[in-house]
Design a protein around this motif. Structure first.
Motif, short mmCIF file in Angstrom:
data_model
loop_
_atom_site.label_atom_id
_atom_site.label_comp_id
_atom_site.label_asym_id
_atom_site.label_seq_id
_atom_site.Cartn_x
_atom_site.Cartn_y
_atom_site.Cartn_z
N ALA A 1 0.83 -1.22 0.00
CA ALA A 1 0.00 0.00 0.00
C ALA A 1 0.86 1.26 0.00
CB ALA A 1 -0.93 0.00 1.22
N ASN A 2 2.05 1.18 0.58
CA ASN A 2 2.92 2.36 0.67
C ASN A 2 3.46 2.78 -0.69
OD1 ASN A 2 4.21 4.30 2.46
ND2 ASN A 2 6.13 3.29 1.94
N GLN A 3 3.24 1.96 -1.73
CA GLN A 3 3.60 2.38 -3.09
C GLN A 3 2.76 3.56 -3.56
OE1 GLN A 3 4.39 -1.34 -5.82
NE2 GLN A 3 2.49 -1.63 -4.68
N PHE A 4 1.55 3.67 -3.01
CA PHE A 4 0.62 4.70 -3.45
C PHE A 4 0.87 5.99 -2.67
CE2 PHE A 4 -1.50 0.58 -4.01
CZ PHE A 4 -1.72 0.61 -5.38
N ASP A 5 0.37 7.10 -3.21
CA ASP A 5 0.54 8.40 -2.54
C ASP A 5 -0.27 8.47 -1.24
OD1 ASP A 5 2.24 9.38 -4.49
OD2 ASP A 5 0.62 10.22 -5.69
N PRO B 1 -4.59 -1.52 20.83
CA PRO B 1 -5.80 -1.97 20.12
C PRO B 1 -6.32 -0.99 19.07
CG PRO B 1 -6.35 -1.24 22.34
CD PRO B 1 -4.86 -1.24 22.25
N PHE B 2 -5.74 0.21 19.01
CA PHE B 2 -6.18 1.19 18.00
C PHE B 2 -4.96 1.78 17.30
CE2 PHE B 2 -9.32 1.29 21.51
CZ PHE B 2 -10.39 0.72 20.82
N ALA B 3 -4.12 0.91 16.77
CA ALA B 3 -2.94 1.36 16.04
C ALA B 3 -3.35 1.85 14.66
CB ALA B 3 -1.93 0.22 15.94
N GLY B 4 -2.58 2.82 14.14
CA GLY B 4 -2.91 3.36 12.83
C GLY B 4 -1.70 3.85 12.07
N PHE B 5 -1.73 3.67 10.76
CA PHE B 5 -0.70 4.18 9.85
C PHE B 5 -1.42 4.92 8.75
CE2 PHE B 5 1.74 3.95 5.96
CZ PHE B 5 3.07 4.09 6.34
N GLU C 1 3.55 13.25 1.16
CA GLU C 1 4.80 13.21 1.93
C GLU C 1 4.58 13.26 3.43
OE1 GLU C 1 3.99 17.60 1.32
OE2 GLU C 1 3.68 15.72 0.24
N HIS C 2 3.32 13.27 3.88
CA HIS C 2 3.01 13.30 5.30
C HIS C 2 2.62 11.91 5.81
CE1 HIS C 2 2.39 17.63 4.31
NE2 HIS C 2 2.89 17.79 5.53
N TYR C 3 3.13 11.57 6.99
CA TYR C 3 2.82 10.28 7.60
C TYR C 3 2.36 10.49 9.04
CZ TYR C 3 5.36 7.86 3.83
OH TYR C 3 5.79 7.36 2.61
N ILE C 4 1.42 9.67 9.47
CA ILE C 4 1.05 9.57 10.88
C ILE C 4 1.24 8.12 11.30
CG2 ILE C 4 -0.81 9.75 12.58
CD1 ILE C 4 -2.07 11.92 10.81
N LEU C 5 2.08 7.89 12.32
CA LEU C 5 2.30 6.57 12.88
C LEU C 5 1.74 6.61 14.30
CD1 LEU C 5 6.06 6.09 11.85
CD2 LEU C 5 4.01 5.89 10.43
N ILE D 1 13.88 8.35 7.78
CA ILE D 1 13.45 7.07 8.34
C ILE D 1 12.62 6.33 7.30
CG2 ILE D 1 13.40 7.97 10.70
CD1 ILE D 1 10.31 7.88 10.49
N ASN D 2 12.43 5.06 7.51
CA ASN D 2 11.49 4.27 6.71
C ASN D 2 10.18 4.21 7.50
OD1 ASN D 2 9.94 1.96 5.81
ND2 ASN D 2 11.73 1.38 4.60
N PRO D 3 9.13 4.92 7.05
CA PRO D 3 7.90 5.00 7.85
C PRO D 3 7.25 3.64 8.12
CG PRO D 3 7.91 6.69 6.15
CD PRO D 3 9.05 5.77 5.85
N VAL D 4 7.23 2.75 7.12
CA VAL D 4 6.57 1.46 7.30
C VAL D 4 7.33 0.61 8.32
CG1 VAL D 4 5.87 -0.67 6.18
CG2 VAL D 4 5.57 1.50 4.99
N GLU D 5 8.66 0.58 8.21
CA GLU D 5 9.45 -0.21 9.16
C GLU D 5 9.40 0.41 10.56
OE1 GLU D 5 13.38 -0.88 7.75
OE2 GLU D 5 12.72 -2.11 6.04
#
Length: 320
Positions: free
Chosen positions: A96-100, A281-285, A290-294, A265-269
């Motif tokens: 999924a991280n391939q997409f914008d 129990p409520f984790a989210g990515f 270019e913006h990420y929320i972990l 950093i690598n956001p997915v890793e």
């Protein structure tokens, strides 16, 4: 029967002392072993040479022995299924991280009567809305009415300025939009180890299973800084306490920003590491260009199920 339990406990002792976890199933077996030993010491004291393993040469032998107990074979199958789900989830997020734009919402196998899925993944964009405070909620309402479909996104804190007569003068170093929602081209949900495509072609599941995760480059050391000095932070705390004493406020959630400039950093890793350390129990990515929320949170703000609204906060809920 007592002899069998003594044999089992000594085998558990041996595995605990001499083996490291190989996967989720193995780790859970070791945790179960600790629990069994703790609970059973009084009833079945283990005497003699603790180094004797009674035929339990490794954890797989131990698993076979444990599986003879009623219900344990079902647990083993369930854990293997969880291993498979975890591997699929990891591949799916990298895919999924391939997409914008993409979003993962993950319950981390926590039981919850209000949850419909173990995790859900939205990727790519059919339609989207992005706006700042002013008439953001009206724009979102119109967007939702025109698109009766799944929506994923976020509200930022400064939308309060649209609801209340407030102004924020804090410097924004991140430049997220104040409101963003999207309708995904692909939506995949997993429940009890079974993946279901809710939006898009079912062939996407094969695409994810065949996806090759590339090895990431080393990101180097991060220099984490704080926005406020310790002295400035404590001074603000004292002022907030004065406001509470005067009755201006009764509760405050005072936060400060920790940041690293020019960070790579690598956001997915990084999200995977965060989830390993704190599997909430409520984790989210969420990725929006270019913006990420972990996110790793144990709290649910709001959920609507039929005519019922559910909130599951933590702060301020202790009995007094």
């Amino acid at each position: 029967m007592v002899r069998r339990k003594l044999k089992l406990l000594n085998g558990l002792q041996g595995v605990l002392l001499h083996e490291k976890p190989e996967n989720l199933l193995h780790e859970t077996l070791l945790r179960m072993a600790r629990a069994v030993i703790t609970a059973s010491k009084a009833a079945y004291p283990v005497a003699g040479d603790k180094s004797r393993f009674y035929g339990f040469a490794n954890w797989k032998n131990l698993q076979r022995e444990l599986s003879t107990y009623v219900g344990f074979s079902y647990l083993c199958r369930s854990l293997k299924n969880t291993d498979h789900t975890s591997a699929f989830k990891q591949k799916a997020l990298h895919w999924a991280n391939q997409f914008d734009v993409c979003c993962l919402l993950d319950s981390n196998q926590y039981p919850d009567v209000y949850s419909a899925y173990d995790f859900i993944l939205a990727a790519d964009v059919q339609a989207e809305i992005q706006c700042n405070s002013g008439n953001a909620f009206e724009q979102l309402k119109a967007f939702q009415e025109a698109n009766k479909q799944w929506l994923f996104g976020f509200f930022s804190y400064d939308l309060k300025n649209e609801i209340e007569d407030l102004v924020s003068n804090n410097t924004d170093h991140l430049n997220f939009p104040e409101l963003y929602f999207f309708i995904p081209k692909y939506l995949i949900a997993v429940k009890n180890g079974k993946a279901e495509v809710l939006i898009g072609d079912d062939a996407v599941l094969n695409e994810i299973n065949d996806f090759k995760i590339e090895e990431s480059e080393s990101t180097g050391q991060l220099n984490i800084e704080r926005r406020l000095s310790k002295t400035a932070y404590l001074n603000k705390v004292e002022k907030l306490k004065e406001h509470i004493i005067r009755g201006d406020i009764y509760e405050v959630n005072f936060c400060q920003e920790f940041f690293a400039e020019n960070a790579k950093i690598n956001p997915v890793e990084t999200f995977g590491l965060l989830n390993d350390i704190s599997p909430t129990p409520f984790a989210g990515f969420l990725k929006v260009n270019e913006h990420y929320i972990l996110s790793a949170t144990p709290e649910r703000f709001l959920a609507k199920r039929g005519s019922k609204l559910i909130s599951q906060p933590i702060k301020g809920t202790a009995r007094r």
